[in-house]
Design an enzyme around this catalytic site. Sequence first.
Site, PDB file in Angstrom:
ATOM      1  N   PRO A 119     -16.956 -17.624  -3.333  1.00 40.07           N
ATOM      2  CG  PRO A 119     -19.236 -17.557  -2.962  1.00 40.07           C
ATOM      3  CD  PRO A 119     -18.082 -18.498  -3.007  1.00 40.07           C
ATOM      4  CG  ASN A 120     -18.682 -12.066  -2.817  1.00 40.84           C
ATOM      5  OD1 ASN A 120     -18.682 -11.240  -3.721  1.00 40.84           O
ATOM      6  ND2 ASN A 120     -19.766 -12.757  -2.498  1.00 40.84           N
TER       7      ASN A 120
ATOM      8  NE  ARG B 297     -17.098 -10.295   1.445  1.00 42.54           N
ATOM      9  CZ  ARG B 297     -17.114 -11.583   1.709  1.00 42.54           C
ATOM     10  NH1 ARG B 297     -16.036 -12.315   1.541  1.00 42.54           N
ATOM     11  NH2 ARG B 297     -18.224 -12.164   2.145  1.00 42.54           N
TER      12      ARG B 297
ATOM     13  CE1 TYR C  53     -15.844 -12.288   5.451  1.00 41.63           C
ATOM     14  CE2 TYR C  53     -16.768 -10.174   4.786  1.00 41.63           C
ATOM     15  CZ  TYR C  53     -16.927 -11.509   5.070  1.00 41.63           C
ATOM     16  OH  TYR C  53     -18.162 -12.090   4.979  1.00 41.63           O
TER      17      TYR C  53
ATOM     18  CG  ASN D 272     -13.269 -19.115   3.218  1.00 40.29           C
ATOM     19  OD1 ASN D 272     -14.486 -19.262   3.262  1.00 40.29           O
ATOM     20  ND2 ASN D 272     -12.666 -18.011   3.658  1.00 40.29           N
TER      21      ASN D 272
ATOM     22  CB  ALA E 162     -21.977 -16.889   0.258  1.00 39.63           C
TER      23      ALA E 162
ATOM     24  CD  GLU F 183     -16.919 -25.275   6.967  1.00 34.35           C
ATOM     25  OE1 GLU F 183     -17.347 -26.440   6.719  1.00 34.35           O
ATOM     26  OE2 GLU F 183     -17.641 -24.393   7.459  1.00 34.35           O
TER      27      GLU F 183
ATOM     28  CG  HIS G  35     -15.684 -19.994   7.975  1.00 37.47           C
ATOM     29  ND1 HIS G  35     -16.305 -19.865   6.761  1.00 37.47           N
ATOM     30  CD2 HIS G  35     -16.059 -21.197   8.465  1.00 37.47           C
ATOM     31  CE1 HIS G  35     -17.039 -20.942   6.537  1.00 37.47           C
ATOM     32  NE2 HIS G  35     -16.900 -21.774   7.540  1.00 37.47           N
TER      33      HIS G  35
ATOM     34  NE  ARG H  88     -20.148 -11.896   9.277  1.00 40.07           N
ATOM     35  CZ  ARG H  88     -19.810 -12.025   7.994  1.00 40.07           C
ATOM     36  NH1 ARG H  88     -18.947 -12.953   7.648  1.00 40.07           N
ATOM     37  NH2 ARG H  88     -20.350 -11.239   7.087  1.00 40.07           N
TER      38      ARG H  88
END
Lengths: 148, 148, 148, 148, 148, 148, 148, 148, 148, 148, 148, 148
Positions: free
Chosen positions: B10-11, B18, B23, B73, B76, B97, B99, B106
């Site tokens: 998502p996103n 964003r 990012y 990735n 969320a 995985e 990111h 964070r």
Amino acid sequence: MSRIAVINGPNLNMLGRREPGIYGSGSLEDIQRALSGRFQGRAELGFHQSNSEGELVSLIQTLAGAADGILLNAGAYTHTSVAIRDALLAVDIPFVEVHLSNVHAREQFRHGSLMADLAVGVVAGFGAASYELGLEGLLGYLGGRESP
Amino acid sequence: MSRIAVINGPNLNMLGRREPGIYGSGSLEDIQRALSGRFQGRAELGFHQSNSEGELVSLIQTLAGAADGILLNAGAYTHTSVAIRDALLAVDIPFVEVHLSNVHAREQFRHGSLMADLAVGVVAGFGAASYELGLEGLLGYLGGRESP
Amino acid sequence: MSRIAVINGPNLNMLGRREPGIYGSGSLEDIQRALSGRFQGRAELGFHQSNSEGELVSLIQTLAGAADGILLNAGAYTHTSVAIRDALLAVDIPFVEVHLSNVHAREQFRHGSLMADLAVGVVAGFGAASYELGLEGLLGYLGGRESP
Amino acid sequence: MSRIAVINGPNLNMLGRREPGIYGSGSLEDIQRALSGRFQGRAELGFHQSNSEGELVSLIQTLAGAADGILLNAGAYTHTSVAIRDALLAVDIPFVEVHLSNVHAREQFRHGSLMADLAVGVVAGFGAASYELGLEGLLGYLGGRESP
Amino acid sequence: MSRIAVINGPNLNMLGRREPGIYGSGSLEDIQRALSGRFQGRAELGFHQSNSEGELVSLIQTLAGAADGILLNAGAYTHTSVAIRDALLAVDIPFVEVHLSNVHAREQFRHGSLMADLAVGVVAGFGAASYELGLEGLLGYLGGRESP
Amino acid sequence: MSRIAVINGPNLNMLGRREPGIYGSGSLEDIQRALSGRFQGRAELGFHQSNSEGELVSLIQTLAGAADGILLNAGAYTHTSVAIRDALLAVDIPFVEVHLSNVHAREQFRHGSLMADLAVGVVAGFGAASYELGLEGLLGYLGGRESP
Amino acid sequence: MSRIAVINGPNLNMLGRREPGIYGSGSLEDIQRALSGRFQGRAELGFHQSNSEGELVSLIQTLAGAADGILLNAGAYTHTSVAIRDALLAVDIPFVEVHLSNVHAREQFRHGSLMADLAVGVVAGFGAASYELGLEGLLGYLGGRESP
Amino acid sequence: MSRIAVINGPNLNMLGRREPGIYGSGSLEDIQRALSGRFQGRAELGFHQSNSEGELVSLIQTLAGAADGILLNAGAYTHTSVAIRDALLAVDIPFVEVHLSNVHAREQFRHGSLMADLAVGVVAGFGAASYELGLEGLLGYLGGRESP
Amino acid sequence: MSRIAVINGPNLNMLGRREPGIYGSGSLEDIQRALSGRFQGRAELGFHQSNSEGELVSLIQTLAGAADGILLNAGAYTHTSVAIRDALLAVDIPFVEVHLSNVHAREQFRHGSLMADLAVGVVAGFGAASYELGLEGLLGYLGGRESP
Amino acid sequence: MSRIAVINGPNLNMLGRREPGIYGSGSLEDIQRALSGRFQGRAELGFHQSNSEGELVSLIQTLAGAADGILLNAGAYTHTSVAIRDALLAVDIPFVEVHLSNVHAREQFRHGSLMADLAVGVVAGFGAASYELGLEGLLGYLGGRESP
Amino acid sequence: MSRIAVINGPNLNMLGRREPGIYGSGSLEDIQRALSGRFQGRAELGFHQSNSEGELVSLIQTLAGAADGILLNAGAYTHTSVAIRDALLAVDIPFVEVHLSNVHAREQFRHGSLMADLAVGVVAGFGAASYELGLEGLLGYLGGRESP
Amino acid sequence: MSRIAVINGPNLNMLGRREPGIYGSGSLEDIQRALSGRFQGRAELGFHQSNSEGELVSLIQTLAGAADGILLNAGAYTHTSVAIRDALLAVDIPFVEVHLSNVHAREQFRHGSLMADLAVGVVAGFGAASYELGLEGLLGYLGGRESP
């Protein structure tokens, strides 16, 4: 050409002889040799290993002004050393945290890191290749590649 | 030539627009184009993005027998989705995985991952380069490089 | 004759292909066929499966007035979905929670359920037979058998 | 024909007189009579009840070689007894855990079980029917039905 | 000559038949015979075993004035019994806590002891030898060897 | 004859001068002399003490192939050192963990051990005698006595 | 005139039919009609409802540049969705979080919100009026009223 | 005249001999004699003591219809026994919880009670007088004095 | 004249170069010179700094009989070192804990101290002046000023 | 016309002078004047402010029978005062909890409220407008608007 | 004749008007009158009530040398006030803690007490009778009755 | 010359009479007299003490513009008062937190401070001297000494 300190913490001198099911059968020298080969001409590498938290702290302190980046596998001290965190804060050199094994798939006390939040990035789980990938990432960061 | 599904959660379709401070300013298409270029001839890449947990589950299910590896990735959903974990367990395809940002730096709820313990490895914090490093690591793993 | 909705959550469409050591080698169709055979003439069964939390919510909403009971295996959403809990509260249809595996013998995050406290009862660990036992229990409940 | 020990823990001898709103109005004898009737010819049932943790431990020990399965409602000891867990481990007889009430809908200290992870399966919330469903499940398991 | 009560808690009467991979293949009688042989002339040993918490409490109460020391393997009650702790406090007899297995290498709920802080010392992990070592330690303590 | 390394961690060189109410009045040399006397001809003992975590790690590494067993009192590092745990894992030599005092009767932060789950066994609370009992246990284990 | 998206999450389409003791007897359409009436000429309202987390994420993404403010009742996803939080961060549109019921007077898992810290403000407990009050607050904020 | 069962749990038969600094020097018989004297003609007292959790459960069960109130000092089982709680729930007889010592001034694990929330009231810390005060309170309650 | 050991832990040798926003721009030598000046004739000061936990332990051990008081800034080891705590317990010399920064205003893991409960007192937050104030306090304590 | 007590807790008399970045630059008098203007003819407002928990408790007690509703900003006591909660319970007057700032975006200890579960509703984050919105909501509630 | 201060905390002046289902219908004056009647000639009673923590602290301070015992119902401050605890420590007067209701049967935050560990004893749950029983217990204690 | 408010919280007026083993035998007046003497000509001191949280809040509010620094011993309110924290934030005057005793060596609930993170620094454990040291530190800070 970036000057990079490759720092290994406790027990990483035992690589190849230590729990090969987890850490692989190559030695630390093998890893260092492979790094030197692959990054020849792109980075000036200095290799360090110590089992002592205090020595690692002192070593990191000496890098101020002498290294452009650090490739750090702090081993067990990743999870327990506020002192190494403080040394990294003190010298303020960009570093990448690497792990041979996938620490997320191991004991609970290996999930937390006392320094990862200060790192440029983290690479874990690829065995010896974690070092290569981590160094690629570090050089890209130092070379001005837009960082997230 | 390995068939790799590059899956974004998502996103991630908002990349570039964003929170660029976190990012980066490149779009997801930029990342995908760069990957295609760099890995041309070494991997057959399929790109996927969805904001829906259920669609990601269904997508992963279709990869059984159709992909040799996954570059994931999950955004969320990394931190909340047991269903995606179960889909990864169901198809049993090696995955890495990745990111963009250093999740350790964070919010607390971004520190845990419900799937990292199943991964070959994890790469975080290098921005768009996380994908490249992660795919290098995945291809190395699939190519038989001794894994730790 | 009671109208029963048999609802399966994410990844249950993978049964037989997914971790057979945990979930058995029969498919979801096998389970549904066996249920249809065993309960023929005693219950009118409708079968549903979705990987999407939102679709499951919408599905449950449509059952108001259309089903007398629900046999629910919400899969991974059992442990994470407040939305499905709310949908069950909204339609207020008696339901039984079933699991193929003994969730108590698995990861910690599979021990809790966000909906079990609303259920008539719970059946877990008997593989495909969990559905049959759960449906027996649900029909007994709907048939007025004194409930505890 | 399977030899099954049906074991009830503390206060289950009070059934019918004890909190009927939670536990129903039937007595333990009613439950046992119903089980005997329904499973006649399919299982040889032995019924046991004790309020004493130690007696339950000793009872379970005597079942080694004398029972093929256990249908266990350990009552309050479900949540506190490591000793009964150890006895079950010691005799290594397949057992099913049953509860009259839906323990998930009651006090927090009734949510955990110190033995459920060792069970074939768990059935809870169907009142007296929990025993019948649990025994069906146990016999299916002993009869070789593929267990999940 | 010291009078020593050797007390065993629940399921220790199953030794040899119970999870031999964890507890060894010798029986409790074997352990007791070995202790009697080794300590003949050095201690007067009385052997006790019970599966009942209440009986263990009552037993310990009767030792006041009748025993100089206790060698205690409270088994599962080690982790749950405040009552045995209170009985030990009530009679105020020096005792040593022993365990056959290394409880630290087992389930989380076996790590805590409700009585170890009252003990002279603890010996765990040596199988039947834990009793011999524990009794040596207890006799040394009773014989006035400077205790730490 | 088994080669045994007797390793003492931080502050154990202060024995006799340090909190005698807790640790007794004998010195570390006294303990070592007593061990040498009692085990003469049965074990070849090497004595080591260091206040430094790193030195202890390095020392344990050198024991690979050079010692058959380790008698370890890691002192304060018992509760904080993942690095010593990793060294013990790396050399994979059977070891026994000993403590002079009953750690369970002291501060909360002395109750946990980061290495006890790897040990053959643990002996605590008997003062200097903890070493003798621990060494007996270790030799028994090395001599093939059935371990639990 | 401000463009405001009124977004409702899962099960809010059931208003009036769902637990009226908690949520009131008016429907979502009633709420929307009342809002349209009261704010006619002051705001341009767009109404949205979805049971799907992914659809809500996608919807919020489309609002970038198309809405000046969001009135958000994310329902159950308030407590579980990091993805909706990320979407709100991505579009960076001022929003107000509203709840029909007083979430503080309900189950513990409804007390936390994964997005409230990003909101202009929160209004809860006034039933349908929560929307009106929340929209007043949002318009005041957008209109430059000094925000705290 | 109210029929009152005075029930004492584990180790209370040791009163006078057990930790007199905490529990006083009077015996349980002294307490019972004093109670009989003071309440002669006002209550019919029955005295019970057991070290066994199971016996206490069985005892409480027999009081249904045979006692109007219970004066309960469950000793160590106060803190661990769900089974005694369940027995009290099953017979539904008003009871008062008493403790000789001030449990709030002792170990953490004595602060919680698994039955106090079911009691009419609690009296703790007055030594033998706790029983007298508790019985006064219980008789007042049974006599219809407005209870809070 | 009191003999005082001024001990500094890891990274304090970096003062002035290390995060001047937090630690100030003076060097450790500056602090030591200022202390020497101010306390000339009132105390005999010995200055020590080490990055190694083990060296700090050894150093503290050597102070037995050689120092009347310790002014201790253990830096990062304040929060992680049981070994330094044990060394302080072993030599039993009054000490004052000082910190340059206000540790309460920093990361959570800097809030706890493993040695502060043993100290005469604690001074934090005044930068270099923390040392002067701490030494005043220590000398006052040694000089017999009534301590609280 | 409803009689409404507007109650402000500690430090709210400092509004305008206190952390204007968080609380805005208007004074409490400004807020009160605005409320009086806006609600003239709709509510009879009484304004109160105290820094003392006890005075606030006493004030709330005097409102029994004298106020129809309370608009409450208990400030810091929101998070710590059981006594104010008890006073609200004692007078049983409907109240609305308001906060100037968005407490969810501030320190962790400001997230919980000891009284919100008793309130009609909560409004937070709109600065001075929180009072107006809260009073609208309260009047709507008192006026019989269907409450959720 | 003992001088006893009977101290009531916040909201106890509301007795009879406040939540009569929990606290009974008698007023504080009723309780005080009943106490005066029952203890006439046995104790000299002084009655105090305040809603203010600070006033209660000051009041307790004035009792030094002026009261022999305190009967304390600190109401809500029982659970939150370290200052009242400190005042009780400062004057060191024996006190008994009383509560009208059974606090163990109420909200979690009423289970803990910040002063009960300092009390002679605690009486809770008997309504107004709690004061009488508590005062009996206090007088017995002051009269030299052996305290536990 | 700096204007300094010396503020003492609850029970500090009892100094000398209150637990002298912890707080020393000097009175608050002694401390204030000593401070006045030592700092004559360097600071203009105003002395305040209150047992009331609300009065302390009001007092701190009046210092805005009237004091240059605060020397604060908030006593028990250190650990419980968000309101005093808010007052300190509101006036934004530099303050130093002092404690007579070493709070780290006392009960767990005295370890946390709700205001220390806002302070210039903290001094604890030196008895009356804590005030002198704290004031020295505060004056140094106000005098422009580089703060860390």
